[in-house]
Enzyme design. Sequence first.
Site, PDB file in Angstrom:
ATOM      1  N   GLY A 156       9.918  -1.815   8.341  1.00 35.34           N
ATOM      2  CA  GLY A 156      10.082  -0.465   7.781  1.00 35.34           C
ATOM      3  C   GLY A 156       8.739   0.238   7.819  1.00 35.34           C
ATOM      4  O   GLY A 156       7.842  -0.151   8.576  1.00 35.34           O
ATOM      5  N   ARG A 157       8.593   1.252   6.978  1.00 36.04           N
ATOM      6  CA  ARG A 157       7.341   2.031   6.971  1.00 36.04           C
ATOM      7  C   ARG A 157       6.116   1.138   6.714  1.00 36.04           C
ATOM      8  O   ARG A 157       5.108   1.233   7.393  1.00 36.04           O
ATOM      9  CB  ARG A 157       7.371   3.071   5.850  1.00 36.04           C
ATOM     10  CG  ARG A 157       8.313   4.210   6.057  1.00 36.04           C
ATOM     11  CD  ARG A 157       8.093   5.187   4.892  1.00 36.04           C
ATOM     12  NE  ARG A 157       9.064   6.257   4.927  1.00 36.04           N
ATOM     13  CZ  ARG A 157      10.262   6.182   4.363  1.00 36.04           C
ATOM     14  NH1 ARG A 157      10.629   5.088   3.727  1.00 36.04           N
ATOM     15  NH2 ARG A 157      11.096   7.190   4.439  1.00 36.04           N
ATOM     16  N   ILE A 158       6.231   0.279   5.690  1.00 36.66           N
ATOM     17  CA  ILE A 158       5.053  -0.519   5.308  1.00 36.66           C
ATOM     18  C   ILE A 158       4.781  -1.592   6.354  1.00 36.66           C
ATOM     19  O   ILE A 158       3.636  -1.864   6.702  1.00 36.66           O
ATOM     20  CB  ILE A 158       5.215  -1.114   3.883  1.00 36.66           C
ATOM     21  CG1 ILE A 158       5.504   0.010   2.876  1.00 36.66           C
ATOM     22  CG2 ILE A 158       3.962  -1.874   3.456  1.00 36.66           C
ATOM     23  CD1 ILE A 158       5.876  -0.454   1.477  1.00 36.66           C
ATOM     24  N   THR A 236       4.364  -9.095  -0.459  1.00 39.18           N
ATOM     25  CA  THR A 236       4.030  -7.961  -1.331  1.00 39.18           C
ATOM     26  C   THR A 236       5.276  -7.088  -1.537  1.00 39.18           C
ATOM     27  O   THR A 236       5.155  -5.937  -1.934  1.00 39.18           O
ATOM     28  CB  THR A 236       2.898  -7.099  -0.723  1.00 39.18           C
ATOM     29  OG1 THR A 236       3.301  -6.674   0.582  1.00 39.18           O
ATOM     30  CG2 THR A 236       1.588  -7.845  -0.642  1.00 39.18           C
ATOM     31  N   ARG A 238       9.170  -8.150  -2.780  1.00 41.84           N
ATOM     32  CA  ARG A 238       9.796  -8.529  -4.046  1.00 41.84           C
ATOM     33  C   ARG A 238       9.874 -10.046  -4.104  1.00 41.84           C
ATOM     34  O   ARG A 238      10.210 -10.716  -3.110  1.00 41.84           O
ATOM     35  CB  ARG A 238      11.219  -7.950  -4.151  1.00 41.84           C
ATOM     36  CG  ARG A 238      11.292  -6.467  -4.431  1.00 41.84           C
ATOM     37  CD  ARG A 238      10.765  -6.089  -5.827  1.00 41.84           C
ATOM     38  NE  ARG A 238      10.883  -4.666  -6.115  1.00 41.84           N
ATOM     39  CZ  ARG A 238       9.948  -3.749  -5.854  1.00 41.84           C
ATOM     40  NH1 ARG A 238       8.801  -4.113  -5.282  1.00 41.84           N
ATOM     41  NH2 ARG A 238      10.141  -2.480  -6.181  1.00 41.84           N
ATOM     42  N   GLU A 267       8.622 -11.154 -13.451  1.00 41.06           N
ATOM     43  CA  GLU A 267       7.344 -10.462 -13.668  1.00 41.06           C
ATOM     44  C   GLU A 267       7.278  -9.925 -15.088  1.00 41.06           C
ATOM     45  O   GLU A 267       8.282  -9.374 -15.551  1.00 41.06           O
ATOM     46  CB  GLU A 267       7.189  -9.310 -12.663  1.00 41.06           C
ATOM     47  CG  GLU A 267       7.069  -9.829 -11.243  1.00 41.06           C
ATOM     48  CD  GLU A 267       6.801  -8.747 -10.200  1.00 41.06           C
ATOM     49  OE1 GLU A 267       6.657  -7.573 -10.568  1.00 41.06           O
ATOM     50  OE2 GLU A 267       6.736  -9.089  -9.017  1.00 41.06           O
ATOM     51  N   HIS A 286       1.320  -7.672  -8.894  1.00 43.15           N
ATOM     52  CA  HIS A 286       2.121  -6.560  -8.337  1.00 43.15           C
ATOM     53  C   HIS A 286       1.297  -5.261  -8.266  1.00 43.15           C
ATOM     54  O   HIS A 286       1.646  -4.264  -8.897  1.00 43.15           O
ATOM     55  CB  HIS A 286       3.403  -6.358  -9.168  1.00 43.15           C
ATOM     56  CG  HIS A 286       4.496  -5.660  -8.395  1.00 43.15           C
ATOM     57  ND1 HIS A 286       5.843  -5.889  -8.615  1.00 43.15           N
ATOM     58  CD2 HIS A 286       4.454  -4.731  -7.400  1.00 43.15           C
ATOM     59  CE1 HIS A 286       6.559  -5.127  -7.806  1.00 43.15           C
ATOM     60  NE2 HIS A 286       5.729  -4.405  -7.053  1.00 43.15           N
TER      61      HIS A 286
HETATM   62  C1  DGY Z   1       7.470  -0.209  -5.105  1.00 42.75           C
HETATM   63  O1  DGY Z   1       7.219   1.005  -5.109  1.00 42.75           O
HETATM   64  O2  DGY Z   1       8.592  -0.637  -4.888  1.00 42.75           O
HETATM   65  C2  DGY Z   1       6.334  -1.147  -5.340  1.00 42.75           C
HETATM   66  O3  DGY Z   1       6.725  -2.438  -5.532  1.00 42.75           O
HETATM   67  C3  DGY Z   1       5.455  -0.669  -6.485  1.00 42.75           C
HETATM   68  O4  DGY Z   1       4.767   0.398  -5.975  1.00 42.75           O
END
Ligand code: DGY
Length: 325
Positions: A156-158, A236, A238, A267, A286
């Site tokens: 995806g974007r990230i 990073t 979930r 969490e 997180h």
């Molecule tokens: C999100 O936006 O889903 C991240 O986990 C926190 O910025």
Amino acid sequence: MRPKIYITRKLPEQIIGDLRGDYDIRMWDEEEIPVPLDVLEEEMKEADGLLCLLTEQIDESLIERAVNLKIIANMAVGHNNIDVHSATKRGIMVTNTPGVLTETTADLTFGLLLATARRMMEAEDYLKSGKWKTWSPMQLTGQDVHGATLGIIGLGRIGEALAKRAKGFDMNLVYFNRSRKYEQEKELGIDYLSLEKLLQVSDFVCVMLPLTPETASMIGMKQLKLMKETAVLINTARGGIIDEKALYEALKNRVIWAAGLDVFEEEPVPVDHPLLTLPNVVTLPHIGSASIATRLKMATVAVQNLKEGLAGEPPRNLVLLNKEK
Ligand code: DGY
């Protein structure tokens, strides 16, 4: 009567000041303590709009009691904390904050990858605890990042922003996604592989997926055993995407080499969690999107969504069922 908005955490006045003229604002006035469930339930019964964080589980029972609610604006891109199906069924809009946190989260992901590969936290502890007596040839040696193969699960974007960073380190790029991304393959020079193949060939595996019923626990012992003994796993996205019990066993028994985790099934992760006892795990609380500028942008976008939804306009970031991160 002015529409009522409930905000579940203290946000800077520069962000919410804009709402005060037109709306009746109530806010949980704490920064470090989440709103208790009974307070949230009472507030949601009255509210027309809700601005919440990923720490609030907005489930069906809360949604069905929120009789006036028109919109839930999550200050996060992930929205697994909200029962979008129940909300949508009742005509309540759900929005998120995509886009504004992409680069910041990719920065942190790549930083965590470097820190885990090169044992930076362990090395700092070594120094600060007085163990550093001399320079020695194989002391605190890690894995090379440059020239290694990075497997991105979820382009995806990230994921794309991460691939761009990895290119600067001359990494070989492979990805798995539920649909092929032909344009990105060309642009980024990234190859599509099945999940199994990606796990087998990658030196670094980054999980960049949303948490959904399909992705929950998708990395378990079977998948970890496919990975190289020298591999590093980074998450990073979930916590629930990785089976933590299996990961603990795999790290303890060196099925894989190390892991860098910014997210956890529960969490805050309990301080006595077994994963926190392992030297080959780097853990963060997180903080993927935690830059000052990005968190302010996320809050601003959440407010914009809220205003648009309450004004009867389609909010810019309406979450549609089954939308990907
Ligand atoms: C999100 O936006 O889903 C991240 O986990 C926190 O910025």
